[in-house]
Design a protein around this motif. Structure first.
Motif, PDB file in Angstrom:
ATOM      1  N   VAL A 158       0.857  -1.189   0.000  1.00  0.00           N
ATOM      2  CA  VAL A 158       0.000   0.000   0.000  1.00  0.00           C
ATOM      3  C   VAL A 158       0.893   1.240   0.000  1.00  0.00           C
ATOM      4  O   VAL A 158       1.800   1.353   0.839  1.00  0.00           O
ATOM      5  N   THR A 159       0.663   2.142  -0.946  1.00  0.00           N
ATOM      6  CA  THR A 159       1.482   3.349  -0.999  1.00  0.00           C
ATOM      7  C   THR A 159       0.636   4.596  -0.732  1.00  0.00           C
ATOM      8  O   THR A 159      -0.456   4.746  -1.270  1.00  0.00           O
ATOM      9  N   ILE A 160       1.198   5.429   0.144  1.00  0.00           N
ATOM     10  CA  ILE A 160       0.561   6.704   0.488  1.00  0.00           C
ATOM     11  C   ILE A 160       1.270   7.772  -0.340  1.00  0.00           C
ATOM     12  O   ILE A 160       2.501   7.901  -0.270  1.00  0.00           O
ATOM     13  N   ASP A 161       0.525   8.520  -1.144  1.00  0.00           N
ATOM     14  CA  ASP A 161       1.149   9.517  -2.018  1.00  0.00           C
ATOM     15  C   ASP A 161       0.447  10.861  -1.887  1.00  0.00           C
ATOM     16  O   ASP A 161      -0.389  11.050  -0.985  1.00  0.00           O
ATOM     17  N   GLY A 162       0.761  11.767  -2.786  1.00  0.00           N
ATOM     18  CA  GLY A 162       0.195  13.115  -2.715  1.00  0.00           C
ATOM     19  C   GLY A 162      -1.322  13.114  -2.738  1.00  0.00           C
ATOM     20  O   GLY A 162      -1.980  13.839  -1.986  1.00  0.00           O
ATOM     21  N   GLN A 163      -1.877  12.253  -3.579  1.00  0.00           N
ATOM     22  CA  GLN A 163      -3.345  12.211  -3.702  1.00  0.00           C
ATOM     23  C   GLN A 163      -4.021  11.752  -2.403  1.00  0.00           C
ATOM     24  O   GLN A 163      -5.132  12.155  -2.090  1.00  0.00           O
ATOM     25  N   THR A 164      -3.298  10.886  -1.657  1.00  0.00           N
ATOM     26  CA  THR A 164      -3.852  10.383  -0.385  1.00  0.00           C
ATOM     27  C   THR A 164      -4.233  11.552   0.516  1.00  0.00           C
ATOM     28  O   THR A 164      -5.278  11.549   1.165  1.00  0.00           O
ATOM     29  N   LEU A 165      -3.339  12.566   0.535  1.00  0.00           N
ATOM     30  CA  LEU A 165      -3.555  13.683   1.444  1.00  0.00           C
ATOM     31  C   LEU A 165      -4.727  14.555   0.984  1.00  0.00           C
ATOM     32  O   LEU A 165      -5.353  15.237   1.783  1.00  0.00           O
ATOM     33  N   GLU A 166      -5.026  14.456  -0.327  1.00  0.00           N
ATOM     34  CA  GLU A 166      -6.157  15.251  -0.839  1.00  0.00           C
ATOM     35  C   GLU A 166      -7.488  14.522  -0.651  1.00  0.00           C
ATOM     36  O   GLU A 166      -8.457  15.091  -0.179  1.00  0.00           O
ATOM     37  N   ASP A 167      -7.501  13.213  -1.040  1.00  0.00           N
ATOM     38  CA  ASP A 167      -8.818  12.543  -1.022  1.00  0.00           C
ATOM     39  C   ASP A 167      -8.887  11.281  -0.159  1.00  0.00           C
ATOM     40  O   ASP A 167      -9.879  10.559  -0.172  1.00  0.00           O
ATOM     41  N   GLY A 168      -7.802  10.983   0.575  1.00  0.00           N
ATOM     42  CA  GLY A 168      -7.839   9.833   1.494  1.00  0.00           C
ATOM     43  C   GLY A 168      -7.757   8.480   0.806  1.00  0.00           C
ATOM     44  O   GLY A 168      -8.019   7.446   1.417  1.00  0.00           O
ATOM     45  N   THR A 169      -7.358   8.442  -0.477  1.00  0.00           N
ATOM     46  CA  THR A 169      -7.209   7.143  -1.155  1.00  0.00           C
ATOM     47  C   THR A 169      -5.736   6.735  -1.202  1.00  0.00           C
ATOM     48  O   THR A 169      -4.842   7.587  -1.134  1.00  0.00           O
ATOM     49  N   VAL A 170      -5.501   5.445  -1.326  1.00  0.00           N
ATOM     50  CA  VAL A 170      -4.126   4.918  -1.417  1.00  0.00           C
ATOM     51  C   VAL A 170      -4.071   3.944  -2.592  1.00  0.00           C
ATOM     52  O   VAL A 170      -5.121   3.495  -3.069  1.00  0.00           O
ATOM     53  N   VAL A 186      -3.097   0.155  -3.875  1.00  0.00           N
ATOM     54  CA  VAL A 186      -2.771  -1.199  -3.410  1.00  0.00           C
ATOM     55  C   VAL A 186      -2.217  -1.941  -4.604  1.00  0.00           C
ATOM     56  O   VAL A 186      -2.863  -2.027  -5.652  1.00  0.00           O
ATOM     57  N   ARG A 187      -1.009  -2.456  -4.439  1.00  0.00           N
ATOM     58  CA  ARG A 187      -0.356  -3.155  -5.550  1.00  0.00           C
ATOM     59  C   ARG A 187      -0.343  -4.646  -5.252  1.00  0.00           C
ATOM     60  O   ARG A 187       0.014  -5.084  -4.153  1.00  0.00           O
ATOM     61  N   ASP A 188      -0.751  -5.433  -6.251  1.00  0.00           N
ATOM     62  CA  ASP A 188      -0.848  -6.880  -6.112  1.00  0.00           C
ATOM     63  C   ASP A 188       0.499  -7.512  -6.507  1.00  0.00           C
ATOM     64  O   ASP A 188       1.026  -7.221  -7.572  1.00  0.00           O
ATOM     65  N   ARG A 189       1.012  -8.365  -5.645  1.00  0.00           N
ATOM     66  CA  ARG A 189       2.323  -8.995  -5.878  1.00  0.00           C
ATOM     67  C   ARG A 189       2.377  -9.771  -7.190  1.00  0.00           C
ATOM     68  O   ARG A 189       3.376  -9.700  -7.919  1.00  0.00           O
ATOM     69  N   ASP A 190       1.312 -10.516  -7.505  1.00  0.00           N
ATOM     70  CA  ASP A 190       1.377 -11.429  -8.653  1.00  0.00           C
ATOM     71  C   ASP A 190       1.097 -10.742  -9.978  1.00  0.00           C
ATOM     72  O   ASP A 190       1.797 -10.969 -10.960  1.00  0.00           O
ATOM     73  N   THR A 191       0.082  -9.872 -10.005  1.00  0.00           N
ATOM     74  CA  THR A 191      -0.230  -9.201 -11.281  1.00  0.00           C
ATOM     75  C   THR A 191       0.570  -7.917 -11.429  1.00  0.00           C
ATOM     76  O   THR A 191       0.680  -7.371 -12.524  1.00  0.00           O
ATOM     77  N   GLU A 199      -9.387   3.775   4.421  1.00  0.00           N
ATOM     78  CA  GLU A 199     -10.099   3.034   5.481  1.00  0.00           C
ATOM     79  C   GLU A 199     -10.627   1.686   4.981  1.00  0.00           C
ATOM     80  O   GLU A 199     -11.039   0.845   5.776  1.00  0.00           O
ATOM     81  N   GLY A 200     -10.554   1.474   3.663  1.00  0.00           N
ATOM     82  CA  GLY A 200     -11.016   0.189   3.127  1.00  0.00           C
ATOM     83  C   GLY A 200      -9.902  -0.845   2.991  1.00  0.00           C
ATOM     84  O   GLY A 200     -10.158  -1.998   2.615  1.00  0.00           O
ATOM     85  N   VAL A 201      -8.648  -0.463   3.316  1.00  0.00           N
ATOM     86  CA  VAL A 201      -7.524  -1.382   3.074  1.00  0.00           C
ATOM     87  C   VAL A 201      -7.644  -2.655   3.918  1.00  0.00           C
ATOM     88  O   VAL A 201      -7.447  -3.773   3.420  1.00  0.00           O
ATOM     89  N   GLY A 202      -7.989  -2.493   5.195  1.00  0.00           N
ATOM     90  CA  GLY A 202      -8.111  -3.661   6.076  1.00  0.00           C
ATOM     91  C   GLY A 202      -9.116  -4.666   5.528  1.00  0.00           C
ATOM     92  O   GLY A 202      -8.841  -5.868   5.451  1.00  0.00           O
TER      93      GLY A 202
END
Ligand code: ATP
Length: 474
Positions: A435-447, A449-454, A463-466
């Motif tokens: 899960v990466t927190i970037d500039g957009q996270t601070l604006e809209d609270g989204t992050v 999520v990168r899948d290892r296999d694909t 808040e939906g990551v868990g």
């Protein structure tokens, strides 16, 4: 575009990755190591625990199986009743020239494999038939001499006689090393289950058919230990004994064969690397026996045995203890000694198999990536959290998210180096989600999520990551 090449992985690659990334270490390494013993490092212990947990859930979170945890040391009569004192031994042979010691049956198996590789199938089959018919030391010796089998390591041999070597470790209770105080480190967990048959039956009020399961350490003084975790002197087993009415044993044997096969399948094992191998030689009491084998880098090897053991075990303990280990069926008004269907799998061997199976080397955009494609249930870390850069409030956001996730999952925090390199480090230890927190996270609270296999990324609310990770693991 990714290309995989994991089929050619060598054992050395697995052993070195396991050490480098903290899965498995040689026991007492700073003193030169102790043969046949291995330590589980920070990631290895997670993998092992996850395997045991998956087994425990599959086997005991159902109405007809109870769990126990019996002592490693047991009354010495247990091992007389079970037959281990008399016959839990392997045929051992020494080369007087090289001073190397081998299991005589393994030497012959090696010769059979050599013949097969050379395409001399008829000779291999004949030798295999002789090996299957051999049971005492003189017969093994005869085969080795007749076929002029040489030392596989040096190519030259002057063999001693073959002797039987009991694999049980002996120790003593109390300060005096006298025969009356001798006990054994258990060579299998099964006997702790048999001797508790009546205790569990009465306390749990189970009715036949029902099973008892346990996970625990076992010890065998193996003549040769090699191939990493495959054959060690101290290891963990996961065993279940299912008690059934005589006559219903064949049905339950089929049932457990299928259940156990599906367990490996559902944990993502590559099915072409698994096979069922029926035993050619059955113990005198056994009605049927099959091994689930895995294709390790060194060849096929047993992972699990599924056995129809008849009423042998309860019968023997009844005879030796004088206590009747029977079942009374109140409805049918009949009393009998149940038959046992056993499933016996190594937790340590499974750890090695899952490690080998997960390993892949890929080329991604001209760069090499090593990845462990563990099923998310087995992966040591479930999720890693990265702040894209160490400023602008990203570390604070990431630390908070990491802390929240850590309450439910083993989660990793990494803020060093380029994000691409952080992904690679997680790939190599098998973390399924980053899960990466970037500039957009601070604006809209989204992050992201990168899948290892694909290696695909998707953007979701922090808040939906868990929930996302939990769902993907399940
Ligand atoms: P093998 O023929 O390989 O010696 P076994 O038939 O004696 O094995 P079981 O007594 O049926 O093995 O034990 C059940 C399981 O315990 C095996 O399938 C294996 O996964 C594990 N196991 C047995 N011996 C060892 C060992 N020395 N090291 C690691 N795991 C072991």
């Amino acid at each position: 575009m990714a290309t995989t090449s994991q089929t050619n992985v060598t054992l050395d690659t697995i052993v070195s990755l396991a050490k480098r990334r903290g899965f498995i270490f040689q026991s007492s390494e700073i003193y030169g190591g102790l043969n046949g013993c291995w330590d589980y490092g920070p990631l290895g212990v997670e993998l092992l625990r996850n395997i045991k947990e998956s087994w425990w859930r599959a086997m005991t979170y159902r109405d007809d199986i109870e769990g126990i945890d019996a002592a490693i040391l047991m009354h010495p009569r247990v091992w007389e009743a079970s037959g281990h004192v008399q016959s839990f031994s392997d045929p051992m042979i020494d080369n007087k020239i090289s001073k190397k010691r081998y299991r005589a049956d393994h030497l012959i198996e090696g010769e059979i494999e050599k013949l097969r590789k050379k395409g001399r199938t008829e000779q291999a089959d004949a030798l295999e038939a002789k090996l299957n018919a051999a049971s005492d030391p003189a017969e093994f010796y005869q085969i080795i001499i007749e076929h002029q089998i040489q030392d596989p390591e040096t190519g030259q041999a002057e063999w001693t006689e073959v002797r039987q070597f009991n694999l049980m470790f002996k120790t003593y209770i109390g300060p005096l090393e006298e025969s009356s105080s001798a006990v054994y480190l258990r060579p299998e967990t099964a006997q702790g289950i048999f001797v508790n048959f009546t205790n569990v039956l009465q306390s749990s009020r189970q009715k036949v058919p029902f099973g008892i399961a346990q996970i625990g350490k076992s010890f065998r003084n193996e003549i040769n230990t090699k191939n990493f975790l495959f054959r060690t002197r101290e290891f963990e087993q996961m065993e279940m004994q299912f008690f059934v009415k005589p006559g219903e044993d064949a049905k339950w044997y089929d049932y457990w064969r299928e259940q156990r096969w599906n367990w490996f399948r559902d944990l993502g094992m590559q099915m072409e690397r698994l096979r069922m191998k029926p035993h050619e030689k059955l113990a005198h009491y056994a009605r049927a026996a099959v091994d689930i084998e895995y294709q390790f880098p060194f060849g096929w090897g047993e992972l699990e045995g599924i056995h129809n053991r008849s009423d042998f075990d309860l019968g023997r303990h009844t005879e030796y203890s004088g206590k009747k280990l029977e079942y009374f069926d109140q409805v049918a008004n009949e009393r009998y000694t149940p038959f046992v269907i056993e499933t016996a799998v190594g937790a340590s061997r499974s750890t090695m198999a899952f490690l080998c199976d997960a390993y892949a080397e890929e080329e991604v955009k001209g760069e090499k990536r090593n990845v462990l494609r563990f099923h998310p249930k087995l992966a040591p870390y479930k999720v890693a959290v990265f702040p894209l850069v160490n400023k602008d409030g990203m570390p604070e956001f990431a630390t908070k998210l990491h802390g929240d996730l850590q309450r439910s999952f083993k989660a990793f925090y990494d803020d060093s180096g380029a994000v691409g390199r952080r992904y690679r480090r997680q790939d190599e230890i098998g973390t399924p989600f980053c899960v990466t927190i970037d500039g957009q996270t601070l604006e809209d609270g989204t992050v992201t999520v990168r899948d290892r296999d694909t290696m695909q990324q998707e953007r979701i609310p922090a808040e939906g990551v868990g929930g996302y990770v939990g769902q993907r693991i399940a």
